[in-house]
Design an enzyme around this catalytic site. Structure first.
Site, PDB file in Angstrom:
ATOM      1  N   GLY A  91       0.835  -1.193   0.000  1.00  0.00           N
ATOM      2  CA  GLY A  91       0.000   0.000   0.000  1.00  0.00           C
ATOM      3  C   GLY A  91       0.868   1.241   0.000  1.00  0.00           C
TER       4      GLY A  91
ATOM      5  N   GLN B  85       3.169   9.855   0.870  1.00  0.00           N
ATOM      6  CA  GLN B  85       4.418   9.093   0.863  1.00  0.00           C
ATOM      7  C   GLN B  85       5.238   9.320  -0.402  1.00  0.00           C
ATOM      8  OE1 GLN B  85       2.373   5.205   2.091  1.00  0.00           O
ATOM      9  NE2 GLN B  85       4.381   5.096   3.071  1.00  0.00           N
TER      10      GLN B  85
ATOM     11  N   CYS C  98       6.133   0.193   7.298  1.00  0.00           N
ATOM     12  CA  CYS C  98       5.726   1.279   6.408  1.00  0.00           C
ATOM     13  C   CYS C  98       6.911   1.667   5.529  1.00  0.00           C
ATOM     14  CB  CYS C  98       5.282   2.472   7.247  1.00  0.00           C
ATOM     15  SG  CYS C  98       4.787   3.892   6.272  1.00  0.00           S
ATOM     16  N   LEU C  99       6.646   1.888   4.249  1.00  0.00           N
ATOM     17  CA  LEU C  99       7.731   2.235   3.324  1.00  0.00           C
ATOM     18  C   LEU C  99       8.398   3.559   3.693  1.00  0.00           C
ATOM     19  CD1 LEU C  99       6.138   1.178  -0.096  1.00  0.00           C
ATOM     20  CD2 LEU C  99       7.790  -0.091   1.282  1.00  0.00           C
TER      21      LEU C  99
ATOM     22  N   HIS D 189      -4.274   1.542   7.811  1.00  0.00           N
ATOM     23  CA  HIS D 189      -2.902   2.070   7.815  1.00  0.00           C
ATOM     24  C   HIS D 189      -2.749   3.178   6.758  1.00  0.00           C
ATOM     25  CE1 HIS D 189       1.643   1.513   7.966  1.00  0.00           C
ATOM     26  NE2 HIS D 189       1.472   2.212   6.856  1.00  0.00           N
ATOM     27  N   GLU D 190      -3.210   2.913   5.539  1.00  0.00           N
ATOM     28  CA  GLU D 190      -3.028   3.888   4.447  1.00  0.00           C
ATOM     29  C   GLU D 190      -3.863   5.147   4.679  1.00  0.00           C
ATOM     30  OE1 GLU D 190      -0.578   3.469   2.631  1.00  0.00           O
ATOM     31  OE2 GLU D 190      -0.304   1.359   3.081  1.00  0.00           O
TER      32      GLU D 190
ATOM     33  N   HIS E 128      -2.383   7.731   6.849  1.00  0.00           N
ATOM     34  CA  HIS E 128      -1.412   8.625   6.198  1.00  0.00           C
ATOM     35  C   HIS E 128      -2.078   9.920   5.737  1.00  0.00           C
ATOM     36  CE1 HIS E 128       2.353   6.420   6.050  1.00  0.00           C
ATOM     37  NE2 HIS E 128       1.750   5.328   5.616  1.00  0.00           N
TER      38      HIS E 128
HETATM   39 NI    NI Z   1       2.672   3.428   5.621  1.00  0.00          NI
END
Ligand code: NI
Length: 198
Positions: A57, A62, A123-124, A165-166, A169
């Site tokens: 995701g 991000q 998380c990226l 989670h997304e 953000h």
């Molecule tokens: Ni994330």
């Protein structure tokens, strides 16, 4: 010979992923008001960027854009031979979630419900940190699509987790905000280091 009037191919581009400490990850993102070429291109580039980074995701902040745009692709479980495909109610029909991947949506509305449980998230944008986060097991989600249609999803499992989670953000939250206070103390040093690295 080439047809000089052929359509120009749009090239997909890998975007750089914003890292912990970048203020763009802490801002509340604005709704996507108008789906134009730029939004389509951003979504395509986000999907490729997510694949290249081995993510499941990615939210627009991000990649440095404070917009309410998210891409998700949850792969089928390849480790267990007999694993049932992950299912969800999609516009009133019980279907494998694989049918709607990669999932792209704007301006989501989530309604998490059910008992909370702990699950290890990463998380990226938060390099090399994984931690247990408690969230409700299920989500009802209204997910406007780029073509103007709307997906109504009722799901559990990894999709429910990933949606929460997304969408966090988009509000400027990271999973590390949602760990236990004991875990916050443990993570503090690592996070400080990450923030300094930018
Ligand atoms: Ni994330």
């Amino acid at each position: 010979m080439q047809n000089s009037r052929r359509k120009i191919k749009t090239h997909v581009m890998l975007l750089s992923i914003t890292k912990y400490g970048n203020p763009v990850l802490r801002a509340v993102s604005a709704p996507v008001e108008h789906v134009d070429e730029a939004i389509h291109a951003l979504a395509s580039n986000m999907i490729e960027t997510m694949y290249a980074a081995n993510g499941i995701g990615l939210a627009a902040p991000q990649v440095g854009e404070n917009l309410r745009l998210v891409v998700i692709d949850i792969p089928e479980d390849e480790e267990e031979d007999n694993a049932e495909p992950e299912m969800a109610t999609i516009n009133g029909e019980l279907r494998p979630i694989r049918d709607i991947m990669p999932l792209v949506f704007i301006n989501p509305v989530l309604e998490p419900y059910g008992k909370e449980y702990l699950f290890t998230e990463g998380c990226l944008s938060v390099h090399n940190i994984r931690a247990n986060v408690s969230r409700p097991e299920f989500v009802k989600a209204t997910l406007p699509q780029l073509d103007g249609s709307v997906l109504e999803i009722d799901c559990g499992g990894l999709l429910a987790r990933c949606l929460q989670h997304e969408c966090d953000h988009l509000e400027g939250f990271l999973f590390t905000d949602r760990v236990s206070s004991a875990a916050k103390i443990t993570l503090a040093k690592k996070l400080k280091k990450l923030a300094q690295q930018g």
